[in-house]
Motif scaffolding. Structure first.
Motif, PDB file in Angstrom:
ATOM      1  N   ASP A 119       0.820  -1.209   0.000  1.00 56.49           N
ATOM      2  CA  ASP A 119       0.000   0.000   0.000  1.00 56.49           C
ATOM      3  C   ASP A 119       0.859   1.266   0.000  1.00 56.49           C
ATOM      4  OD1 ASP A 119      -2.672   0.978  -0.215  1.00 56.49           O
ATOM      5  OD2 ASP A 119      -2.586   1.657   1.867  1.00 56.49           O
ATOM      6  N   GLU A 120       2.052   1.164  -0.537  1.00 58.03           N
ATOM      7  CA  GLU A 120       2.937   2.322  -0.672  1.00 58.03           C
ATOM      8  C   GLU A 120       2.639   3.014  -1.993  1.00 58.03           C
ATOM      9  OE1 GLU A 120       7.722   3.390  -0.981  1.00 58.03           O
ATOM     10  OE2 GLU A 120       7.038   1.311  -1.042  1.00 58.03           O
ATOM     11  N   PRO A 121       2.376   4.331  -1.994  1.00 56.58           N
ATOM     12  CA  PRO A 121       2.087   5.032  -3.243  1.00 56.58           C
ATOM     13  C   PRO A 121       3.322   5.114  -4.136  1.00 56.58           C
ATOM     14  CG  PRO A 121       2.254   6.596  -1.435  1.00 56.58           C
ATOM     15  CD  PRO A 121       2.283   5.220  -0.820  1.00 56.58           C
ATOM     16  N   CYS A 122       3.148   4.679  -5.380  1.00 56.03           N
ATOM     17  CA  CYS A 122       4.254   4.650  -6.343  1.00 56.03           C
ATOM     18  C   CYS A 122       4.048   5.628  -7.494  1.00 56.03           C
ATOM     19  CB  CYS A 122       4.410   3.246  -6.926  1.00 56.03           C
ATOM     20  SG  CYS A 122       4.570   1.929  -5.712  1.00 56.03           S
ATOM     21  N   TYR A 123       2.848   6.169  -7.608  1.00 55.83           N
ATOM     22  CA  TYR A 123       2.481   7.007  -8.755  1.00 55.83           C
ATOM     23  C   TYR A 123       1.257   7.805  -8.372  1.00 55.83           C
ATOM     24  CZ  TYR A 123       0.709   8.053 -13.501  1.00 55.83           C
ATOM     25  OH  TYR A 123       0.245   8.665 -14.642  1.00 55.83           O
ATOM     26  N   VAL A 124       1.190   9.062  -8.820  1.00 55.67           N
ATOM     27  CA  VAL A 124       0.021   9.895  -8.533  1.00 55.67           C
ATOM     28  C   VAL A 124      -0.389  10.640  -9.798  1.00 55.67           C
ATOM     29  CG1 VAL A 124       1.419  11.863  -7.761  1.00 55.67           C
ATOM     30  CG2 VAL A 124      -0.957  11.674  -6.993  1.00 55.67           C
ATOM     31  N   ASN A 128     -18.904  14.928 -21.642  1.00 52.94           N
ATOM     32  CA  ASN A 128     -18.507  13.518 -21.693  1.00 52.94           C
ATOM     33  C   ASN A 128     -16.990  13.369 -21.744  1.00 52.94           C
ATOM     34  OD1 ASN A 128     -18.044  14.464 -24.288  1.00 52.94           O
ATOM     35  ND2 ASN A 128     -18.885  12.653 -25.304  1.00 52.94           N
ATOM     36  N   GLU A 129     -16.272  14.401 -21.283  1.00 57.67           N
ATOM     37  CA  GLU A 129     -14.812  14.372 -21.312  1.00 57.67           C
ATOM     38  C   GLU A 129     -14.226  14.565 -19.915  1.00 57.67           C
ATOM     39  OE1 GLU A 129     -13.593  16.127 -25.665  1.00 57.67           O
ATOM     40  OE2 GLU A 129     -14.071  17.578 -24.083  1.00 57.67           O
ATOM     41  N   ALA A 130     -13.034  14.031 -19.721  1.00 53.98           N
ATOM     42  CA  ALA A 130     -12.280  14.208 -18.479  1.00 53.98           C
ATOM     43  C   ALA A 130     -10.824  14.478 -18.851  1.00 53.98           C
ATOM     44  CB  ALA A 130     -12.392  12.978 -17.589  1.00 53.98           C
ATOM     45  N   LEU A 131     -10.078  15.010 -17.901  1.00 52.32           N
ATOM     46  CA  LEU A 131      -8.675  15.358 -18.104  1.00 52.32           C
ATOM     47  C   LEU A 131      -7.816  14.680 -17.061  1.00 52.32           C
ATOM     48  CD1 LEU A 131      -6.339  17.294 -19.230  1.00 52.32           C
ATOM     49  CD2 LEU A 131      -7.085  18.888 -17.433  1.00 52.32           C
ATOM     50  N   LEU A 132      -6.677  14.142 -17.484  1.00 47.30           N
ATOM     51  CA  LEU A 132      -5.666  13.615 -16.569  1.00 47.30           C
ATOM     52  C   LEU A 132      -4.458  14.539 -16.600  1.00 47.30           C
ATOM     53  CD1 LEU A 132      -5.599   9.732 -17.095  1.00 47.30           C
ATOM     54  CD2 LEU A 132      -6.189  10.957 -15.008  1.00 47.30           C
ATOM     55  N   GLU A 133      -3.977  14.910 -15.431  1.00 45.13           N
ATOM     56  CA  GLU A 133      -2.847  15.842 -15.354  1.00 45.13           C
ATOM     57  C   GLU A 133      -2.082  15.577 -14.056  1.00 45.13           C
ATOM     58  OE1 GLU A 133      -0.070  18.762 -15.890  1.00 45.13           O
ATOM     59  OE2 GLU A 133      -1.345  17.758 -17.345  1.00 45.13           O
ATOM     60  N   GLY A 134      -0.817  16.042 -14.037  1.00 41.54           N
ATOM     61  CA  GLY A 134      -0.011  15.961 -12.820  1.00 41.54           C
ATOM     62  C   GLY A 134       0.624  14.607 -12.566  1.00 41.54           C
ATOM     63  N   ALA A 135       0.811  13.801 -13.593  1.00 40.30           N
ATOM     64  CA  ALA A 135       1.409  12.477 -13.393  1.00 40.30           C
ATOM     65  C   ALA A 135       2.806  12.598 -12.784  1.00 40.30           C
ATOM     66  CB  ALA A 135       1.493  11.733 -14.724  1.00 40.30           C
ATOM     67  N   PHE A 136       3.083  11.749 -11.797  1.00 42.40           N
ATOM     68  CA  PHE A 136       4.393  11.775 -11.148  1.00 42.40           C
ATOM     69  C   PHE A 136       4.729  10.411 -10.578  1.00 42.40           C
ATOM     70  CE2 PHE A 136       6.673  12.418  -6.990  1.00 42.40           C
ATOM     71  CZ  PHE A 136       7.933  12.615  -7.543  1.00 42.40           C
ATOM     72  N   THR A 137       5.907   9.916 -10.951  1.00 38.83           N
ATOM     73  CA  THR A 137       6.438   8.670 -10.409  1.00 38.83           C
ATOM     74  C   THR A 137       7.770   8.962  -9.731  1.00 38.83           C
ATOM     75  OG1 THR A 137       5.533   7.472 -12.327  1.00 38.83           O
ATOM     76  CG2 THR A 137       7.070   6.272 -10.915  1.00 38.83           C
ATOM     77  N   PRO A 138       7.902   8.770  -8.429  1.00 37.71           N
ATOM     78  CA  PRO A 138       9.197   8.985  -7.775  1.00 37.71           C
ATOM     79  C   PRO A 138      10.283   8.134  -8.433  1.00 37.71           C
ATOM     80  CG  PRO A 138       7.471   8.694  -6.143  1.00 37.71           C
ATOM     81  CD  PRO A 138       6.860   8.356  -7.477  1.00 37.71           C
ATOM     82  N   VAL A 139      11.497   8.657  -8.445  1.00 37.87           N
ATOM     83  CA  VAL A 139      12.603   7.971  -9.113  1.00 37.87           C
ATOM     84  C   VAL A 139      12.747   6.532  -8.637  1.00 37.87           C
ATOM     85  CG1 VAL A 139      15.115   7.917  -9.374  1.00 37.87           C
ATOM     86  CG2 VAL A 139      13.887  10.068  -9.643  1.00 37.87           C
ATOM     87  N   LYS A 140      12.567   6.300  -7.326  1.00 33.52           N
ATOM     88  CA  LYS A 140      12.800   4.946  -6.814  1.00 33.52           C
ATOM     89  C   LYS A 140      11.791   3.932  -7.339  1.00 33.52           C
ATOM     90  CE  LYS A 140      10.311   4.785  -2.394  1.00 33.52           C
ATOM     91  NZ  LYS A 140      10.465   4.482  -0.955  1.00 33.52           N
ATOM     92  N   HIS A 141      10.685   4.417  -7.913  1.00 37.62           N
ATOM     93  CA  HIS A 141       9.684   3.508  -8.475  1.00 37.62           C
ATOM     94  C   HIS A 141       9.679   3.506 -10.005  1.00 37.62           C
ATOM     95  CE1 HIS A 141       8.025   2.663  -4.562  1.00 37.62           C
ATOM     96  NE2 HIS A 141       7.786   3.934  -4.333  1.00 37.62           N
ATOM     97  N   GLN A 142      10.586   4.262 -10.598  1.00 36.95           N
ATOM     98  CA  GLN A 142      10.627   4.305 -12.061  1.00 36.95           C
ATOM     99  C   GLN A 142      11.250   3.035 -12.620  1.00 36.95           C
ATOM    100  OE1 GLN A 142      12.484   8.004 -13.293  1.00 36.95           O
ATOM    101  NE2 GLN A 142      10.955   9.254 -12.239  1.00 36.95           N
TER     102      GLN A 142
END
Length: 241
Positions: free
Chosen positions: A114-119, A145-159
């Motif tokens: 349950d550790e967050p790896c991506y947001v 009928n549309e949505a937007l995804l933004e702000g994707a981030f993966t910490p280096v240790k999980h890349q």
């Protein structure tokens, strides 16, 4: 278009930004960002996914699930005092600003512990005014009928675990709960790694965006892509290989 926020609200936002900049030690990238506003031209691709089209969710190299972000996730994934390099601190700082704004719906991909790896944040058409204000008009107005995804981030240790494509694919599907059929996102034309991840997540190019800056003023242009331009913009083979 001018942002519909008060002068006091703008000042408060800048004060908070200055405070987090000092806390994170991100003065150099902040100066570069400010300098970028004097004169620049930044091209991006808008990518879209039709949630009714057949799509096989990519599999990350580790088991992950997605869920709404909770308070306990903030420190593990966005802590500005973590021992990370300057680039990652800057990425954490910008996502922290988005989180503090309170707009949209942040989701995280978590591992078996349950550790967050991506947001990443999901926005619906009901968020149009807030999105326009916070992002200064760099996204097109969303239809019902549309949505937007933004702000994707993966910490280096999980890349390197293909978490982005798998997590993004699953988060995009949460848009059906908002009544959306289509989900859009935007990626710089030179960000090949992210473009690959988006395509694996079911997103294909559909529009060009050019964001121009001149002496602090911002101009944004959108242009629909022809089928030939779409194919040229793709970074994966049609088979997904």
């Amino acid at each position: 278009m001018q942002d519909n926020i008060s002068a006091g609200g703008t000042l408060t936002r800048y004060v908070r930004f200055a405070k987090t900049t000092l806390e994170a030690g991100t003065i150099k990238p902040t100066i570069r960002s400010i300098g970028h506003r004097v004169r620049s031209s930044t091209p991006s691709y808008g990518l879209k996914r039709d949630l009714t089209a057949p799509h096989e969710t990519p599999v990350a190299k580790i088991p992950i699930t997605v869920r709404p972000m909770i308070d306990a996730d903030v420190e593990p994934i966005l802590d500005l005092h973590a021992e990370v390099d300057l680039t990652e601190r800057w990425e954490r700082q910008t996502r922290g600003r988005l989180l503090d704004s309170g707009i949209g719906r942040p989701y995280v991909a978590v591992n078996e512990d349950d550790e967050p790896c991506y947001v990443q944040w999901l926005f619906s058409s009901e968020d149009n005014d807030k999105v326009r204000s916070f992002f200064h008009g760099i996204f097109p107005v969303l239809g019902p009928n549309e949505a937007l995804l933004e702000g994707a981030f993966t910490p280096v240790k999980h890349q390197g675990q293909r978490i982005m494509s798998a997590g993004m694919s699953m988060i995009a599907e949460k848009a059906t709960d908002l009544g959306a059929r289509y989900v859009v996102t935007f990626v710089g034309t030179d960000n090949i790694a992210s473009l690959k991840g988006c395509e694996r997540a079911g997103f294909l190019p559909y529009i060009n965006r050019v964001e121009k800056r001149l002496m602090g003023r911002r101009f944004v242009e959108f242009q629909e892509m022809s089928s030939a331009e779409v194919e040229q913009a793709r970074v994966l083979k049609p088979s997904g290989a």
